[in-house]
Design a protein around this motif. Structure first.
Motif, mmCIF file in Angstrom:
data_model
loop_
_atom_site.group_PDB
_atom_site.id
_atom_site.type_symbol
_atom_site.label_atom_id
_atom_site.label_comp_id
_atom_site.label_asym_id
_atom_site.label_seq_id
_atom_site.Cartn_x
_atom_site.Cartn_y
_atom_site.Cartn_z
ATOM 1 N N TRP A 143 33.375 27.342 43.028
ATOM 2 C CA TRP A 143 34.242 28.518 42.920
ATOM 3 C C TRP A 143 34.283 29.037 41.487
ATOM 4 O O TRP A 143 34.231 30.240 41.248
ATOM 5 N N LEU A 144 34.373 28.117 40.544
ATOM 6 C CA LEU A 144 34.427 28.497 39.135
ATOM 7 C C LEU A 144 33.175 29.258 38.720
ATOM 8 O O LEU A 144 33.255 30.338 38.110
ATOM 9 N N ALA A 145 32.009 28.721 39.049
ATOM 10 C CA ALA A 145 30.753 29.380 38.697
ATOM 11 C C ALA A 145 30.634 30.731 39.396
ATOM 12 O O ALA A 145 30.176 31.717 38.799
ATOM 13 N N PHE A 146 31.045 30.789 40.665
ATOM 14 C CA PHE A 146 31.005 32.049 41.415
ATOM 15 C C PHE A 146 31.818 33.121 40.705
ATOM 16 O O PHE A 146 31.355 34.245 40.493
ATOM 17 N N LEU A 147 33.045 32.784 40.347
ATOM 18 C CA LEU A 147 33.932 33.763 39.721
ATOM 19 C C LEU A 147 33.395 34.229 38.370
ATOM 20 O O LEU A 147 33.557 35.400 38.001
ATOM 21 N N ILE A 148 32.756 33.331 37.627
ATOM 22 C CA ILE A 148 32.247 33.695 36.302
ATOM 23 C C ILE A 148 31.096 34.688 36.401
ATOM 24 O O ILE A 148 31.026 35.641 35.618
ATOM 25 N N VAL A 149 30.194 34.505 37.355
ATOM 26 C CA VAL A 149 28.975 35.324 37.387
ATOM 27 C C VAL A 149 29.023 36.465 38.394
ATOM 28 O O VAL A 149 28.209 37.397 38.307
ATOM 29 N N PHE A 150 29.960 36.437 39.356
ATOM 30 C CA PHE A 150 29.932 37.415 40.436
ATOM 31 C C PHE A 150 30.035 38.845 39.911
ATOM 32 O O PHE A 150 29.322 39.746 40.359
ATOM 33 N N GLY A 151 30.909 39.081 38.949
ATOM 34 C CA GLY A 151 31.072 40.425 38.406
ATOM 35 C C GLY A 151 29.829 40.955 37.726
ATOM 36 O O GLY A 151 29.568 42.165 37.743
ATOM 37 N N PHE A 152 29.042 40.062 37.134
ATOM 38 C CA PHE A 152 27.823 40.502 36.464
ATOM 39 C C PHE A 152 26.733 40.876 37.471
ATOM 40 O O PHE A 152 25.819 41.638 37.154
ATOM 41 N N PHE A 153 26.847 40.357 38.695
ATOM 42 C CA PHE A 153 25.934 40.766 39.755
ATOM 43 C C PHE A 153 26.382 42.080 40.399
ATOM 44 O O PHE A 153 25.555 42.927 40.715
ATOM 45 N N THR A 154 27.689 42.226 40.602
ATOM 46 C CA THR A 154 28.189 43.439 41.260
ATOM 47 C C THR A 154 28.365 44.603 40.290
ATOM 48 O O THR A 154 28.394 45.755 40.711
ATOM 49 N N ARG A 155 28.544 44.300 38.997
ATOM 50 C CA ARG A 155 28.810 45.291 37.946
ATOM 51 C C ARG A 155 30.129 46.033 38.170
ATOM 52 O O ARG A 155 30.277 47.172 37.720
ATOM 53 N N ALA A 200 27.078 33.582 44.671
ATOM 54 C CA ALA A 200 27.424 34.854 44.033
ATOM 55 C C ALA A 200 26.271 35.845 44.114
ATOM 56 O O ALA A 200 26.480 37.042 44.382
ATOM 57 N N TYR A 201 25.060 35.359 43.904
ATOM 58 C CA TYR A 201 23.896 36.252 43.965
ATOM 59 C C TYR A 201 23.673 36.768 45.386
ATOM 60 O O TYR A 201 23.481 37.965 45.602
ATOM 61 N N VAL A 202 23.732 35.859 46.355
ATOM 62 C CA VAL A 202 23.491 36.253 47.750
ATOM 63 C C VAL A 202 24.555 37.240 48.231
ATOM 64 O O VAL A 202 24.235 38.271 48.832
#
Length: 222
Positions: A143-155, A200-202
């Motif tokens: 969950w932690l990793a998802f939250l950190i990177v998800f915004g950079f994938f969605t912009r 997060a990427y998927v």
């Protein structure tokens, strides 16, 4: 002349997303506490149902490991991060929360099954040296990793802000992915975090495809 559609008076009122998400994650953490009460009453016999790396019967532990804890201090240490990070995960949408949790649960567990014996030191054991991995921390790291990177994938600005705040508050926890602390499943932490990035990427696919479509140069035909 047509009349605008009306909502039936007895139609159920839709609950706010934050309330649904909050109740969902509180219920999940409450389940962890109930399971630990049962496990304690059984003399911690359930703890043997965790992930046993590279053993065929240890694959079943992928399903149960995040629900089991090695005593009350272990569960208490995981409770607040699970509540905070789990709630923030639900703000991305319940569908994405469920899908991301499933990906992290399965992929992170399978990764732990693959690498869980790396660095294991058993100098006085003459048979196969192995370990059993339990605890929700792999899921929490996902969950932690998802939250950190998800915004950079969605912009999306607010998701980037959430990721930066989470990194600032919980970034130090990521050191738990490194070997060093005896009895701590850094392999589970690392596998969970990698699974979180994959999730997060998927799950950012719709936003990435929409962005690519907007940035694609127009096609000219003759």
């Amino acid at each position: 002349m047509s009349m605008p559609p009306t909502t039936p008076r007895n139609a159920p009122k839709k609950q706010p997303a934050w309330l649904v998400g909050g109740l969902t994650i509180i219920s999940f953490v409450a389940l962890l506490w109930v399971i630990e009460i049962v496990d304690t009453a059984m003399g911690h016999r359930l703890d043997s149902d965790g992930i046993r790396p590279l053993q065929t019967d240890g694959l079943w532990g992928i399903l149960w490991a995040p629900l089991l804890h090695g005593g009350w201090p272990h569960l208490i240490a995981n409770t607040v991060p699970a509540l905070v990070l789990g709630f923030l995960m639900t703000l991305a949408g319940m569908g994405r929360f469920i899908a991301a949790t499933a990906i992290i649960w399965v992929l992170g567990g399978f990764g732990t099954w693959l690498i869980g014996n790396i660095g294991l030191h058993c100098p006085y054991v003459t048979v196969q040296c192995t370990s059993t991995h339990i605890g929700a921390s792999g899921l929490i790291f996902g969950w932690l990793a998802f939250l950190i990177v998800f915004g950079f994938f969605t912009r999306k600005a607010w998701e980037i802000i959430v990721g930066v705040i989470v990194l600032f508050v919980y970034g130090g926890v990521l050191l738990g992915m490194l070997p060093g602390s005896p009895g701590v499943s850094w392999q589970g932490h690392l596998s969970g975090a990698i699974a979180g990035v994959i999730a997060a990427y998927v799950l950012s696919g719709p936003e990435r495809k929409a962005r690519e479509a907007r940035n694609r140069p127009g096609q000219l035909t003759s």
